[in-house]
Motif scaffolding. Sequence first.
Motif, PDB file in Angstrom:
ATOM      1  N   LEU A  59     -79.825  22.550  46.152  1.00 27.84           N
ATOM      2  CA  LEU A  59     -78.804  23.586  46.120  1.00 27.84           C
ATOM      3  C   LEU A  59     -79.351  24.915  46.622  1.00 27.84           C
ATOM      4  CD1 LEU A  59     -75.821  23.653  45.041  1.00 27.84           C
ATOM      5  CD2 LEU A  59     -76.754  24.756  43.007  1.00 27.84           C
ATOM      6  N   LEU A  60     -78.596  25.564  47.480  1.00 29.46           N
ATOM      7  CA  LEU A  60     -78.887  26.926  47.920  1.00 29.46           C
ATOM      8  C   LEU A  60     -77.855  27.847  47.289  1.00 29.46           C
ATOM      9  CD1 LEU A  60     -80.369  28.978  49.797  1.00 29.46           C
ATOM     10  CD2 LEU A  60     -78.586  28.481  51.493  1.00 29.46           C
ATOM     11  N   ILE A  61     -78.338  28.840  46.561  1.00 26.46           N
ATOM     12  CA  ILE A  61     -77.479  29.891  46.010  1.00 26.46           C
ATOM     13  C   ILE A  61     -77.979  31.185  46.626  1.00 26.46           C
ATOM     14  CG2 ILE A  61     -76.729  31.108  43.943  1.00 26.46           C
ATOM     15  CD1 ILE A  61     -77.202  28.508  42.373  1.00 26.46           C
ATOM     16  N   TYR A  62     -77.132  31.803  47.437  1.00 21.53           N
ATOM     17  CA  TYR A  62     -77.566  32.942  48.248  1.00 21.53           C
ATOM     18  C   TYR A  62     -76.491  34.022  48.188  1.00 21.53           C
ATOM     19  CZ  TYR A  62     -80.250  35.023  52.124  1.00 21.53           C
ATOM     20  OH  TYR A  62     -81.053  35.831  52.902  1.00 21.53           O
ATOM     21  N   GLU A  63     -76.910  35.248  47.940  1.00 24.57           N
ATOM     22  CA  GLU A  63     -75.995  36.382  48.033  1.00 24.57           C
ATOM     23  C   GLU A  63     -76.762  37.622  48.464  1.00 24.57           C
ATOM     24  OE1 GLU A  63     -74.093  37.921  44.483  1.00 24.57           O
ATOM     25  OE2 GLU A  63     -75.805  37.355  43.273  1.00 24.57           O
ATOM     26  N   THR A  64     -76.134  38.361  49.365  1.00 29.39           N
ATOM     27  CA  THR A  64     -76.749  39.610  49.799  1.00 29.39           C
ATOM     28  C   THR A  64     -75.689  40.506  50.413  1.00 29.39           C
ATOM     29  OG1 THR A  64     -78.730  40.558  50.808  1.00 29.39           O
ATOM     30  CG2 THR A  64     -77.514  38.923  52.119  1.00 29.39           C
ATOM     31  N   PHE A  65     -76.119  41.644  50.864  1.00 30.80           N
ATOM     32  CA  PHE A  65     -75.204  42.667  51.345  1.00 30.80           C
ATOM     33  C   PHE A  65     -74.669  42.342  52.734  1.00 30.80           C
ATOM     34  CE2 PHE A  65     -78.112  44.568  48.307  1.00 30.80           C
ATOM     35  CZ  PHE A  65     -77.211  45.127  47.411  1.00 30.80           C
ATOM     36  N   ALA A  66     -73.469  42.848  52.990  1.00 32.77           N
ATOM     37  CA  ALA A  66     -72.781  42.546  54.242  1.00 32.77           C
ATOM     38  C   ALA A  66     -72.337  43.830  54.940  1.00 32.77           C
ATOM     39  CB  ALA A  66     -71.565  41.668  53.953  1.00 32.77           C
ATOM     40  N   ALA A  67     -71.934  43.648  56.191  1.00 30.43           N
ATOM     41  CA  ALA A  67     -71.429  44.763  56.997  1.00 30.43           C
ATOM     42  C   ALA A  67     -70.356  45.527  56.208  1.00 30.43           C
ATOM     43  CB  ALA A  67     -70.850  44.239  58.307  1.00 30.43           C
ATOM     44  N   GLY A  68     -70.431  46.836  56.304  1.00 33.42           N
ATOM     45  CA  GLY A  68     -69.514  47.690  55.563  1.00 33.42           C
ATOM     46  C   GLY A  68     -70.137  48.263  54.305  1.00 33.42           C
ATOM     47  N   ASN A  69     -71.325  47.777  53.938  1.00 35.49           N
ATOM     48  CA  ASN A  69     -71.958  48.245  52.713  1.00 35.49           C
ATOM     49  C   ASN A  69     -72.417  49.701  52.801  1.00 35.49           C
ATOM     50  OD1 ASN A  69     -72.893  47.338  49.985  1.00 35.49           O
ATOM     51  ND2 ASN A  69     -74.782  48.207  50.781  1.00 35.49           N
ATOM     52  N   ALA A  70     -72.610  50.221  54.000  1.00 32.36           N
ATOM     53  CA  ALA A  70     -73.107  51.597  54.162  1.00 32.36           C
ATOM     54  C   ALA A  70     -72.229  52.614  53.443  1.00 32.36           C
ATOM     55  CB  ALA A  70     -73.217  51.946  55.643  1.00 32.36           C
ATOM     56  N   GLN A  71     -70.941  52.336  53.343  1.00 34.30           N
ATOM     57  CA  GLN A  71     -70.046  53.280  52.673  1.00 34.30           C
ATOM     58  C   GLN A  71     -70.311  53.370  51.169  1.00 34.30           C
ATOM     59  OE1 GLN A  71     -65.858  51.953  52.762  1.00 34.30           O
ATOM     60  NE2 GLN A  71     -66.645  49.931  53.280  1.00 34.30           N
ATOM     61  N   PHE A  72     -71.077  52.434  50.640  1.00 37.06           N
ATOM     62  CA  PHE A  72     -71.372  52.427  49.206  1.00 37.06           C
ATOM     63  C   PHE A  72     -72.820  52.776  48.902  1.00 37.06           C
ATOM     64  CE2 PHE A  72     -68.031  49.273  50.003  1.00 37.06           C
ATOM     65  CZ  PHE A  72     -66.988  49.931  49.363  1.00 37.06           C
ATOM     66  N   GLY A  73     -73.642  52.943  49.934  1.00 37.61           N
ATOM     67  CA  GLY A  73     -75.055  53.278  49.731  1.00 37.61           C
ATOM     68  C   GLY A  73     -75.947  52.309  50.468  1.00 37.61           C
ATOM     69  N   LYS A  74     -77.133  52.098  49.928  1.00 38.60           N
ATOM     70  CA  LYS A  74     -78.124  51.241  50.575  1.00 38.60           C
ATOM     71  C   LYS A  74     -77.971  49.809  50.107  1.00 38.60           C
ATOM     72  CE  LYS A  74     -81.347  54.877  51.433  1.00 38.60           C
ATOM     73  NZ  LYS A  74     -82.048  54.997  52.618  1.00 38.60           N
ATOM     74  N   PRO A  75     -78.338  48.856  50.947  1.00 36.94           N
ATOM     75  CA  PRO A  75     -78.798  49.047  52.313  1.00 36.94           C
ATOM     76  C   PRO A  75     -77.648  49.423  53.239  1.00 36.94           C
ATOM     77  CG  PRO A  75     -78.683  46.711  51.854  1.00 36.94           C
ATOM     78  CD  PRO A  75     -78.343  47.425  50.575  1.00 36.94           C
ATOM     79  N   SER A  76     -77.996  50.226  54.240  1.00 32.48           N
ATOM     80  CA  SER A  76     -77.003  50.672  55.214  1.00 32.48           C
ATOM     81  C   SER A  76     -77.396  50.319  56.641  1.00 32.48           C
ATOM     82  CB  SER A  76     -76.787  52.179  55.089  1.00 32.48           C
ATOM     83  OG  SER A  76     -78.015  52.867  55.259  1.00 32.48           O
ATOM     84  N   ASN A  77     -78.644  49.935  56.843  1.00 33.43           N
ATOM     85  CA  ASN A  77     -79.135  49.550  58.158  1.00 33.43           C
ATOM     86  C   ASN A  77     -78.534  48.191  58.529  1.00 33.43           C
ATOM     87  OD1 ASN A  77     -80.653  48.487  60.298  1.00 33.43           O
ATOM     88  ND2 ASN A  77     -82.538  49.479  59.605  1.00 33.43           N
ATOM     89  N   PRO A  78     -77.853  48.086  59.687  1.00 36.84           N
ATOM     90  CA  PRO A  78     -77.244  46.808  60.078  1.00 36.84           C
ATOM     91  C   PRO A  78     -78.232  45.642  60.135  1.00 36.84           C
ATOM     92  CG  PRO A  78     -76.494  48.572  61.518  1.00 36.84           C
ATOM     93  CD  PRO A  78     -77.568  49.155  60.638  1.00 36.84           C
ATOM     94  N   ALA A  79     -79.514  45.913  60.321  1.00 36.93           N
ATOM     95  CA  ALA A  79     -80.507  44.840  60.344  1.00 36.93           C
ATOM     96  C   ALA A  79     -80.597  44.125  58.998  1.00 36.93           C
ATOM     97  CB  ALA A  79     -81.876  45.398  60.730  1.00 36.93           C
ATOM     98  N   PHE A  80     -80.159  44.799  57.931  1.00 40.61           N
ATOM     99  CA  PHE A  80     -80.237  44.231  56.589  1.00 40.61           C
ATOM    100  C   PHE A  80     -78.874  43.877  56.015  1.00 40.61           C
ATOM    101  CE2 PHE A  80     -83.907  47.140  57.026  1.00 40.61           C
ATOM    102  CZ  PHE A  80     -84.882  46.165  57.111  1.00 40.61           C
ATOM    103  N   LEU A  81     -77.862  43.839  56.876  1.00 43.08           N
ATOM    104  CA  LEU A  81     -76.506  43.513  56.456  1.00 43.08           C
ATOM    105  C   LEU A  81     -75.991  42.325  57.256  1.00 43.08           C
ATOM    106  CD1 LEU A  81     -75.042  47.147  56.391  1.00 43.08           C
ATOM    107  CD2 LEU A  81     -75.931  45.827  54.454  1.00 43.08           C
ATOM    108  N   LEU A  82     -75.433  41.363  56.566  1.00 42.41           N
ATOM    109  CA  LEU A  82     -74.861  40.206  57.243  1.00 42.41           C
ATOM    110  C   LEU A  82     -73.604  40.603  58.022  1.00 42.41           C
ATOM    111  CD1 LEU A  82     -75.171  37.696  54.289  1.00 42.41           C
ATOM    112  CD2 LEU A  82     -76.334  37.476  56.497  1.00 42.41           C
TER     113      LEU A  82
END
Length: 183
Positions: free
Chosen positions: A108-131
Amino acid sequence: MSQPSAWLHRHIGLLPAGLVLDLACGAGRNSLFLLEKGCQVLALDKDAQGFVALEAAGARTMRHDLEADIEHGNWPFAENAFAAILVCNYLHRPLFPDMLGSLEPGGLLIYETFAAGNAQFGKPSNPAFLLRQGELLEQIRSNPQVAMQVIAYEEGYVEQPKPAMIQRICARKTGKTNVLDRL
């Protein structure tokens, strides 16, 4: 210690028996939750800050920088090494093919992380770190030798534990094809 991931909590009942890798475990909130639920845990991070508490609770720990020299085989695990892999709030795209290969059949893979649009809420905001939109669904197909069955997928805004744009997936590595897979 902060609360474990709600996504992990929602899917904990699907974990097969065996070793669970908590990739980029940070201070260990998810590892501790897994241990409380009776799982065997290997907690990996490049910073060993939470390792003393994790080891005292029964986790194995490994200090390793996953982003160092990945092009030359920095993935430290064999194929079929884990019953499950958990990743929370971490993204390094080159890891996906090897990570998927390290799941056992039925793992099983359980994966969650930040996505495009997150910059409006703070970090991470760099597109390299956003899905990018739908990218997590693409990434679980990044290893042509591994077939994954999506159990659950979400993409969008969450308020808890803090306002953010996220993507999250729960997927199982399929085993060898057999007659029961016939359509």
